[in-house]
Design a protein around this motif. Structure first.
Motif, PDB file in Angstrom:
ATOM      1  N   GLY A 184      12.782  -8.542  21.762  1.00 33.45           N
ATOM      2  CA  GLY A 184      13.924  -8.264  22.616  1.00 33.45           C
ATOM      3  C   GLY A 184      13.491  -7.985  24.044  1.00 33.45           C
ATOM      4  N   THR A 185      14.455  -7.788  24.912  1.00 34.48           N
ATOM      5  CA  THR A 185      14.153  -7.525  26.318  1.00 34.48           C
ATOM      6  C   THR A 185      13.527  -6.153  26.525  1.00 34.48           C
ATOM      7  OG1 THR A 185      16.439  -6.763  26.584  1.00 34.48           O
ATOM      8  CG2 THR A 185      15.951  -9.038  27.205  1.00 34.48           C
ATOM      9  N   GLU A 186      13.639  -5.258  25.506  1.00 28.27           N
ATOM     10  CA  GLU A 186      13.121  -3.903  25.678  1.00 28.27           C
ATOM     11  C   GLU A 186      12.175  -3.480  24.549  1.00 28.27           C
ATOM     12  OE1 GLU A 186      16.261  -1.092  26.389  1.00 28.27           O
ATOM     13  OE2 GLU A 186      17.394  -2.497  27.638  1.00 28.27           O
ATOM     14  N   GLY A 187      11.755  -4.421  23.730  1.00 31.43           N
ATOM     15  CA  GLY A 187      10.837  -4.039  22.663  1.00 31.43           C
ATOM     16  C   GLY A 187      10.704  -5.117  21.610  1.00 31.43           C
ATOM     17  N   VAL A 188       9.923  -4.813  20.587  1.00 32.73           N
ATOM     18  CA  VAL A 188       9.640  -5.768  19.513  1.00 32.73           C
ATOM     19  C   VAL A 188       9.750  -5.057  18.165  1.00 32.73           C
ATOM     20  CG1 VAL A 188       7.922  -7.314  18.499  1.00 32.73           C
ATOM     21  CG2 VAL A 188       8.075  -7.097  20.995  1.00 32.73           C
ATOM     22  N   ILE A 189      10.330  -5.737  17.186  1.00 30.56           N
ATOM     23  CA  ILE A 189      10.345  -5.255  15.808  1.00 30.56           C
ATOM     24  C   ILE A 189       9.490  -6.194  14.969  1.00 30.56           C
ATOM     25  CG2 ILE A 189      11.756  -4.823  13.750  1.00 30.56           C
ATOM     26  CD1 ILE A 189      14.149  -4.442  15.683  1.00 30.56           C
ATOM     27  N   GLN A 190       8.511  -5.639  14.274  1.00 26.47           N
ATOM     28  CA  GLN A 190       7.725  -6.437  13.341  1.00 26.47           C
ATOM     29  C   GLN A 190       7.853  -5.812  11.954  1.00 26.47           C
ATOM     30  OE1 GLN A 190       3.809  -6.664  15.323  1.00 26.47           O
ATOM     31  NE2 GLN A 190       4.262  -8.833  15.631  1.00 26.47           N
ATOM     32  N   ALA A 191       8.168  -6.648  10.980  1.00 25.22           N
ATOM     33  CA  ALA A 191       8.418  -6.125   9.641  1.00 25.22           C
ATOM     34  C   ALA A 191       7.747  -6.993   8.584  1.00 25.22           C
ATOM     35  CB  ALA A 191       9.924  -6.064   9.374  1.00 25.22           C
ATOM     36  N   ASP A 192       6.971  -6.342   7.721  1.00 28.28           N
ATOM     37  CA  ASP A 192       6.449  -6.966   6.511  1.00 28.28           C
ATOM     38  C   ASP A 192       7.439  -6.570   5.418  1.00 28.28           C
ATOM     39  OD1 ASP A 192       5.100  -7.862   4.321  1.00 28.28           O
ATOM     40  OD2 ASP A 192       3.287  -6.679   4.640  1.00 28.28           O
ATOM     41  N   CYS A 193       8.438  -7.420   5.187  1.00 27.83           N
ATOM     42  CA  CYS A 193       9.645  -6.988   4.499  1.00 27.83           C
ATOM     43  C   CYS A 193       9.449  -6.671   3.028  1.00 27.83           C
ATOM     44  CB  CYS A 193      10.732  -8.040   4.667  1.00 27.83           C
ATOM     45  SG  CYS A 193      11.185  -8.297   6.394  1.00 27.83           S
ATOM     46  N   PHE A 194       8.551  -7.369   2.377  1.00 28.72           N
ATOM     47  CA  PHE A 194       8.343  -7.099   0.957  1.00 28.72           C
ATOM     48  C   PHE A 194       7.083  -6.299   0.699  1.00 28.72           C
ATOM     49  CE2 PHE A 194      11.594 -10.259   0.666  1.00 28.72           C
ATOM     50  CZ  PHE A 194      12.289  -9.927  -0.484  1.00 28.72           C
ATOM     51  N   GLY A 195       6.302  -6.052   1.744  1.00 31.15           N
ATOM     52  CA  GLY A 195       5.164  -5.142   1.679  1.00 31.15           C
ATOM     53  C   GLY A 195       4.318  -5.250   0.437  1.00 31.15           C
ATOM     54  N   PRO A 196       3.846  -6.462   0.072  1.00 29.83           N
ATOM     55  CA  PRO A 196       3.061  -6.558  -1.170  1.00 29.83           C
ATOM     56  C   PRO A 196       1.739  -5.813  -1.075  1.00 29.83           C
ATOM     57  CG  PRO A 196       2.962  -8.619   0.061  1.00 29.83           C
ATOM     58  CD  PRO A 196       3.955  -7.743   0.763  1.00 29.83           C
ATOM     59  N   ASN A 197       1.457  -4.997  -2.075  1.00 36.23           N
ATOM     60  CA  ASN A 197       0.206  -4.251  -2.136  1.00 36.23           C
ATOM     61  C   ASN A 197      -0.649  -4.778  -3.284  1.00 36.23           C
ATOM     62  OD1 ASN A 197       0.961  -2.114  -0.169  1.00 36.23           O
ATOM     63  ND2 ASN A 197       2.550  -1.732  -1.681  1.00 36.23           N
ATOM     64  N   ASP A 198      -1.941  -4.928  -3.028  1.00 36.50           N
ATOM     65  CA  ASP A 198      -2.858  -5.332  -4.098  1.00 36.50           C
ATOM     66  C   ASP A 198      -3.402  -4.094  -4.799  1.00 36.50           C
ATOM     67  OD1 ASP A 198      -2.467  -7.872  -3.333  1.00 36.50           O
ATOM     68  OD2 ASP A 198      -4.495  -8.293  -2.672  1.00 36.50           O
ATOM     69  N   SER A 199      -3.458  -4.154  -6.108  1.00 32.62           N
ATOM     70  CA  SER A 199      -4.042  -3.053  -6.870  1.00 32.62           C
ATOM     71  C   SER A 199      -4.929  -3.624  -7.967  1.00 32.62           C
ATOM     72  CB  SER A 199      -2.950  -2.166  -7.484  1.00 32.62           C
ATOM     73  OG  SER A 199      -2.117  -2.929  -8.332  1.00 32.62           O
ATOM     74  N   TYR A 200      -6.005  -2.931  -8.248  1.00 34.66           N
ATOM     75  CA  TYR A 200      -6.969  -3.408  -9.234  1.00 34.66           C
ATOM     76  C   TYR A 200      -6.465  -3.122 -10.644  1.00 34.66           C
ATOM     77  CZ  TYR A 200     -11.387  -4.067 -11.692  1.00 34.66           C
ATOM     78  OH  TYR A 200     -12.362  -4.494 -12.550  1.00 34.66           O
ATOM     79  N   CYS A 201      -6.441  -4.156 -11.471  1.00 38.30           N
ATOM     80  CA  CYS A 201      -5.919  -4.021 -12.829  1.00 38.30           C
ATOM     81  C   CYS A 201      -7.003  -3.704 -13.847  1.00 38.30           C
ATOM     82  CB  CYS A 201      -5.249  -5.331 -13.269  1.00 38.30           C
ATOM     83  SG  CYS A 201      -3.895  -5.833 -12.222  1.00 38.30           S
ATOM     84  N   GLY A 202      -8.239  -4.073 -13.544  1.00 39.18           N
ATOM     85  CA  GLY A 202      -9.305  -3.891 -14.521  1.00 39.18           C
ATOM     86  C   GLY A 202      -9.255  -4.938 -15.609  1.00 39.18           C
ATOM     87  N   GLY A 203      -9.767  -4.574 -16.788  1.00 39.49           N
ATOM     88  CA  GLY A 203      -9.845  -5.516 -17.901  1.00 39.49           C
ATOM     89  C   GLY A 203      -8.479  -5.838 -18.470  1.00 39.49           C
ATOM     90  N   PRO A 204      -8.399  -6.860 -19.318  1.00 42.53           N
ATOM     91  CA  PRO A 204      -9.554  -7.627 -19.789  1.00 42.53           C
ATOM     92  C   PRO A 204      -9.980  -8.756 -18.855  1.00 42.53           C
ATOM     93  CG  PRO A 204      -7.583  -8.420 -20.865  1.00 42.53           C
ATOM     94  CD  PRO A 204      -7.160  -7.270 -20.004  1.00 42.53           C
ATOM     95  N   ASN A 205      -9.176  -9.040 -17.823  1.00 35.33           N
ATOM     96  CA  ASN A 205      -9.462 -10.221 -17.007  1.00 35.33           C
ATOM     97  C   ASN A 205      -9.985  -9.894 -15.610  1.00 35.33           C
ATOM     98  OD1 ASN A 205      -8.543 -12.113 -19.008  1.00 35.33           O
ATOM     99  ND2 ASN A 205      -6.463 -11.416 -18.554  1.00 35.33           N
TER     100      ASN A 205
END
Length: 358
Positions: free
Chosen positions: A276-297
């Motif tokens: 915009g003329t007075e600023g910026v909006i940046q959005a990661d709308c679904f915000g995917p986070n990686d998490s370690y699952c471990g075994g078995p795979n």
């Protein structure tokens, strides 16, 4: 608390599993019945264990359950008109999957039919009910960053074709077998047709409609008949410039049903950059986070907000039925979004910008 009696019609694929959980868990909803498109779909639905009667005909379901207030139309794109005819015949409100039709003359007949029947038709654009999307939209429309100059958005996913084969069939997905352009063996109905969300959000963010669009496709990264990578640029009538990426640019396992779709790096991303003329909006709308699952795979999983937006969307549908009011995304509103998407395909074919309403 008054409950709303809802049903799913012409169930085709497991994408609607998000509805399953919402219909089951929401105390405002009494889930009455489901009709399935094929015996295979019916068997897949039974595996989820919901105690809901199953029909192999939508009309049979509607006849058996006159108490139904609203119907979620879950058929392939090209069957939506027939399902809407049935709902109008029996006086049932509708929540249509995200593209009612790409045939604009048929779309106008849908609008006329729904208005004549005196029923509500909401269109499934769940992104509006995602908290991050809603906040970005609120800030942009409040004037917090001044006048909107440009809008850059991605709605990039894996391809659903392997699990939902109908989306890889141009006649079923787009409604007709129309070549992308001269000399191109591909057809309309791929990634662009799967992602109306950012096209619609742009109209809400700018409070304006499309002036022109220019779109082009890249070479496919998959062996399918439709486009899977496409970019769109253009201008809104209020002067805002935009760049949209609705591509299927994330790799996926070629599985018959959605299996391990949330495993890293198979992911969906929706990102906004609103200047915009007075600023910026940046959005990661679904915000995917990686998490370690471990075994078995020894794998990583990707976590999304996922169901938040479906709850809000269904709440609005219930409110509209109970209060007899129009939903935010109704057929009349959504038509201009669909027309812009059709003009994107026209632009690919012509190799030049296409102006709206000209």
């Amino acid at each position: 608390m008054k409950q709303v009696n809802l049903a799913i019609a012409s169930l085709t694929h497991a994408h609607v599993r998000k509805y399953y959980q919402t219909l089951h868990d929401n105390q405002r909803i009494n889930w009455v019945a489901v009709s399935c498109a094929t015996e295979e779909v019916a068997e897949n639905f039974k595996a989820y264990g919901y105690d809901v009667p199953i029909y192999m005909s939508t009309e049979e379901m509607l006849k058996a359950h006159p108490e139904i207030d609203g119907v979620i139309i879950a058929s392939e794109n090209f069957r939506h008109y027939g399902d809407m005819e049935l709902c109008c015949k029996y006086g049932k409100h509708m929540l249509s999957m995200k593209v009612p039709t790409f045939d604009l003359e048929e779309y106008d007949r849908m609008i006329e039919m729904v208005e004549k029947a005196g029923v509500i038709c909401q269109v499934e654009l769940e992104m509006h009910y995602n908290p991050s999307c809603a906040k970005a939209l609120e800030l942009a429309r409040s004037g917090a960053i001044g006048d909107i100059i440009s809008f850059n958005a991605t709605n990039i996913t894996l391809s659903p074709v392997w699990a939902f084969p109908w989306q890889g069939n141009p006649e079923i997905s787009y409604g007709k077998r129309i070549p992308l352009k001269d000399g191109d063996k591909r057809f309309r109905g791929g990634a662009l047709s799967d992602h109306p969300h950012i096209f619609d959000m742009l109209r809400w963010v700018t409070n304006s409609d499309y002036d022109y669009v220019f779109a082009d496709v890249a070479d496919n990264i998959r062996d399918i008949e439709e486009e899977d990578v496409i970019y769109v640029t253009g201008r809104m009538k209020n002067g805002c410039k935009f760049l949209l990426d609705p591509s299927w640019s994330r790799h996926e396992a070629k599985t018959k049903l959605p299996v391990d779709w949330d495993l890293h790096p198979k992911r969906m991303e929706v990102n906004f950059s609103i200047v915009g003329t007075e600023g910026v909006i940046q959005a990661d709308c679904f915000g995917p986070n990686d998490s370690y699952c471990g075994g078995p795979n020894n794998r990583y999983a990707v976590q999304y907000t996922y169901f938040d937006e479906w709850i809000g969307m269904m709440d609005e549908f219930c409110d509209c039925i109970l209060e007899n009011k129009q939903p935010k995304i109704n057929l009349q509103w959504h038509r201009q979004t669909v027309e812009a998407m059709v003009r994107c395909y026209d632009s690919v074919a012509a190799g030049k910008p296409i102006y709206m309403n000209k």
